[in-house]
Design an enzyme around this catalytic site. Structure first.
Site, PDB file in Angstrom:
ATOM      1  N   HIS A   1       8.573  10.111 -27.439  1.00  0.00           N
ATOM      2  CA  HIS A   1       7.818  11.086 -26.605  1.00  0.00           C
ATOM      3  C   HIS A   1       7.919  12.429 -27.039  1.00  0.00           C
ATOM      4  O   HIS A   1       6.873  13.396 -27.450  1.00  0.00           O
ATOM      5  CB  HIS A   1       7.688  10.748 -25.218  1.00  0.00           C
TER       6      HIS A   1
ATOM      7  N   HIS B   1      -0.003  17.527 -25.309  1.00  0.00           N
ATOM      8  CA  HIS B   1      -0.198  16.118 -25.386  1.00  0.00           C
ATOM      9  C   HIS B   1      -1.378  15.303 -25.713  1.00  0.00           C
ATOM     10  O   HIS B   1      -1.137  14.265 -25.851  1.00  0.00           O
ATOM     11  CB  HIS B   1       0.104  16.021 -23.837  1.00  0.00           C
TER      12      HIS B   1
ATOM     13  N   LYS C   1       7.719  23.641 -13.360  1.00  0.00           N
ATOM     14  CA  LYS C   1       6.686  22.461 -13.172  1.00  0.00           C
ATOM     15  C   LYS C   1       6.209  22.226 -11.749  1.00  0.00           C
ATOM     16  O   LYS C   1       5.240  22.298 -11.504  1.00  0.00           O
ATOM     17  CB  LYS C   1       7.308  21.198 -13.601  1.00  0.00           C
TER      18      LYS C   1
ATOM     19  N   HIS D   1      -0.226  12.045 -27.605  1.00  0.00           N
ATOM     20  CA  HIS D   1      -0.664  10.739 -27.391  1.00  0.00           C
ATOM     21  C   HIS D   1      -1.330  10.068 -28.336  1.00  0.00           C
ATOM     22  O   HIS D   1      -1.046   9.011 -28.547  1.00  0.00           O
ATOM     23  CB  HIS D   1      -1.529  10.849 -25.915  1.00  0.00           C
TER      24      HIS D   1
ATOM     25  N   GLU E   1       9.937  19.011 -23.944  1.00  0.00           N
ATOM     26  CA  GLU E   1       9.314  19.137 -22.601  1.00  0.00           C
ATOM     27  C   GLU E   1       9.714  20.480 -22.130  1.00  0.00           C
ATOM     28  O   GLU E   1       8.847  21.413 -21.605  1.00  0.00           O
ATOM     29  CB  GLU E   1       9.499  18.056 -21.674  1.00  0.00           C
TER      30      GLU E   1
ATOM     31  N   ASN F   1      -0.321  19.531 -19.813  1.00  0.00           N
ATOM     32  CA  ASN F   1      -0.774  18.594 -20.884  1.00  0.00           C
ATOM     33  C   ASN F   1      -0.636  19.448 -22.268  1.00  0.00           C
ATOM     34  O   ASN F   1      -0.996  18.938 -23.399  1.00  0.00           O
ATOM     35  CB  ASN F   1      -2.137  17.992 -20.714  1.00  0.00           C
TER      36      ASN F   1
ATOM     37  N   GLU G   1      -4.439  17.281 -10.575  1.00  0.00           N
ATOM     38  CA  GLU G   1      -4.870  17.656 -11.970  1.00  0.00           C
ATOM     39  C   GLU G   1      -6.321  17.898 -12.147  1.00  0.00           C
ATOM     40  O   GLU G   1      -7.042  17.628 -12.819  1.00  0.00           O
ATOM     41  CB  GLU G   1      -4.450  16.574 -12.933  1.00  0.00           C
TER      42      GLU G   1
ATOM     43  N   ARG H   1      -2.977  22.037 -13.249  1.00  0.00           N
ATOM     44  CA  ARG H   1      -2.089  20.990 -13.802  1.00  0.00           C
ATOM     45  C   ARG H   1      -2.150  20.663 -15.150  1.00  0.00           C
ATOM     46  O   ARG H   1      -1.227  20.290 -15.770  1.00  0.00           O
ATOM     47  CB  ARG H   1      -1.885  19.848 -12.822  1.00  0.00           C
TER      48      ARG H   1
ATOM     49  N   ARG I   1       0.896  -1.343  -0.050  1.00  0.00           N
ATOM     50  CA  ARG I   1      -0.001  -0.212  -0.097  1.00  0.00           C
ATOM     51  C   ARG I   1       0.971   1.325  -0.062  1.00  0.00           C
ATOM     52  O   ARG I   1       0.344   2.412   0.328  1.00  0.00           O
ATOM     53  CB  ARG I   1      -0.932   0.056   1.170  1.00  0.00           C
TER      54      ARG I   1
ATOM     55  N   LYS J   1       3.446  11.683 -10.584  1.00  0.00           N
ATOM     56  CA  LYS J   1       2.450  10.904 -11.324  1.00  0.00           C
ATOM     57  C   LYS J   1       3.208   9.502 -11.705  1.00  0.00           C
ATOM     58  O   LYS J   1       4.350   9.493 -12.107  1.00  0.00           O
ATOM     59  CB  LYS J   1       2.399  11.465 -12.795  1.00  0.00           C
TER      60      LYS J   1
HETATM   61  N1  GLY Z   1       3.626  15.418 -17.325  1.00  0.00           N
HETATM   62  C1  GLY Z   1       2.710  16.060 -16.797  1.00  0.00           C
HETATM   63  C2  GLY Z   1       2.263  16.186 -15.736  1.00  0.00           C
HETATM   64  O1  GLY Z   1       3.285  15.624 -14.746  1.00  0.00           O
HETATM   65  O2  GLY Z   1       1.360  16.573 -15.103  1.00  0.00           O
END
Ligand code: GLY
Length: 375
Positions: A275, A259, A238, A263, A192, A256, A248, A252, A128, A150
């Site tokens: 990417h 993206h 960031k 994607h 990025e 994106n 998000e 946040r 957990r 993430k």
């Molecule tokens: N890669 C986008 C984020 O971390 O929200």
């Protein structure tokens, strides 16, 4: 052979609950950093078959400075996005259990974004949740995946569709490792970084463009010296976004930018396109979309294309990719709500559209189709 211990200060001030170390040679402080921020009875290093032969020995030696050798181990996975799967997550979790890892284990994720996301997800779910220290080895992972918590695996339906938010205990970016990377791998990180410029800082955008333009001409030491402050600035940009909206729910989503389209293209090409290359194409299309939909206050797509060209990133869709198929794929994106893909769009270089506090907006398919003609 252990590194000579060095002292490295974390970036400051950062609005994060964990430290981020960013310096050439930062791995020389790893034993001390792990002892301070992720002390445990056992340590598991997760890496891939390309990175481990290059850097794992140093990491294992650092762990042996703080615990007996038998309490650390290394597990590897094959390199590549196609291995960021539930099957690899299960195999690694089982390997940890078989080795005797328990709740008092810390995981170290040594590699690029695939390793960081997958090892982070193992850490988020094992018993957990156990601590993870992110040790990104690529420019892309340093400026993006390693910071923000993430973690995820891909599924046949798309990228990062099963995952968890799990902040690292610490992030250690040894920017001297960037010297081992070929230009094609470095440039995916530049995509990025340019994105961070678009969303928060026009001067930073120009600096990344300028540095990216002359990167191939620099020797190893000069390259690390030129990139280190830019990586630190990307982390600051960031971190400021993530600190505002870790889950998000709103702001946040600006991360994106580019993206939704990226994607879709990556999925159509079975993740064979790097990417950052896909993000480069996505930024052009989504900037064009900002212009077509009247959101952008200034012409953006042309300026972004110029910078991408300067640093050697692609600006045209690979042959054989059908624009209508890209459009269809965007509707399966996890950012889609009620069947409509949502886009975080720029107002100007360095400023994103708040979209009345929602930070993204649905855009008509016809406009997306038209914007796709820009690549
Ligand atoms: N890669 C986008 C984020 O971390 O929200």
């Amino acid at each position: 052979m252990p590194d000579t211990p060095v002292q490295v200060e974390p970036l400051a001030p950062l609005p994060l609950t964990y430290p981020v170390y960013c310096a050439p040679g930062a791995l020389g402080a790893l034993g001390h950093i792990v002892q301070q921020h992720a002390p445990a009875h056992r340590y598991v290093v997760i890496s891939d078959e390309v990175v481990a032969p290059l850097h794992a020995a140093r990491v294992m030696a650092a762990l042996q400075q703080i615990a007996p050798a038998e309490r650390s181990t290394l597990f590897t996975l094959p390199a590549g996005e196609e291995h960021k799967t539930r099957a690899e997550w299960a195999r690694l979790s089982d390997a940890l259990l078989a080795w005797g890892a328990g709740r008092d284990t810390s995981i170290l994720a040594l590699g690029g974004g695939v390793v960081g996301d997958l090892a982070g997800f193992v850490a988020a779910t094992f018993m957990r949740g156990v601590p993870v220290v992110q040790l990104p080895t690529t420019l892309l992972a340093m400026v993006d995946a390693a910071v923000g918590g993430k973690t995820a695996v891909d599924t046949p339906a798309g990228k990062n569709l099963v995952g968890a938010f799990h902040d690292p205990a610490a992030v250690v970016m040894d920017t001297a490792l960037l010297n081992t990377l070929p230009p094609a791998v470095l440039r995916t990180g530049l995509a990025e970084m340019l994105k961070h410029g678009v969303l928060a800082d026009a001067a930073y955008f120009a600096q990344v463009e300028e540095t990216g333009r002359r990167l191939a001409l620099l020797d190893d030491r000069a390259r690390a010296a030129a990139l280190t402050p830019l990586v630190a600035d990307s982390v600051r940009i960031k971190a400021a976004v993530v600190a505002d909206d870790a889950r998000e729910g709103g702001k946040r989503q600006v991360l994106n930018f580019g993206h939704t389209i990226a994607h879709a293209i990556e999925k159509l090409l079975d993740y064979r396109l790097p990417h950052g290359d896909a993000v480069a194409l996505g930024m052009i299309v989504e900037a064009q979309l900002a212009e077509l939909s009247g959101v952008a206050r200034e012409p953006l797509a042309r300026r972004i294309r110029e910078a991408l060209t300067a640093v050697g990133l692609p600006t045209t869709l690979p042959a054989g990719v059908d624009r209508d198929a890209v459009l269809r794929e965007t509707l399966g994106d996890k950012k889609a709500r009620a069947g409509a893909a949502r886009y975080a769009l720029p107002l100007a270089l360095g400023e994103m559209d708040p979209a009345e506090g929602r930070w993204s907006r649905p855009v008509a398919d016809a406009l997306v189709r038209q914007a796709l003609d820009a690549i």
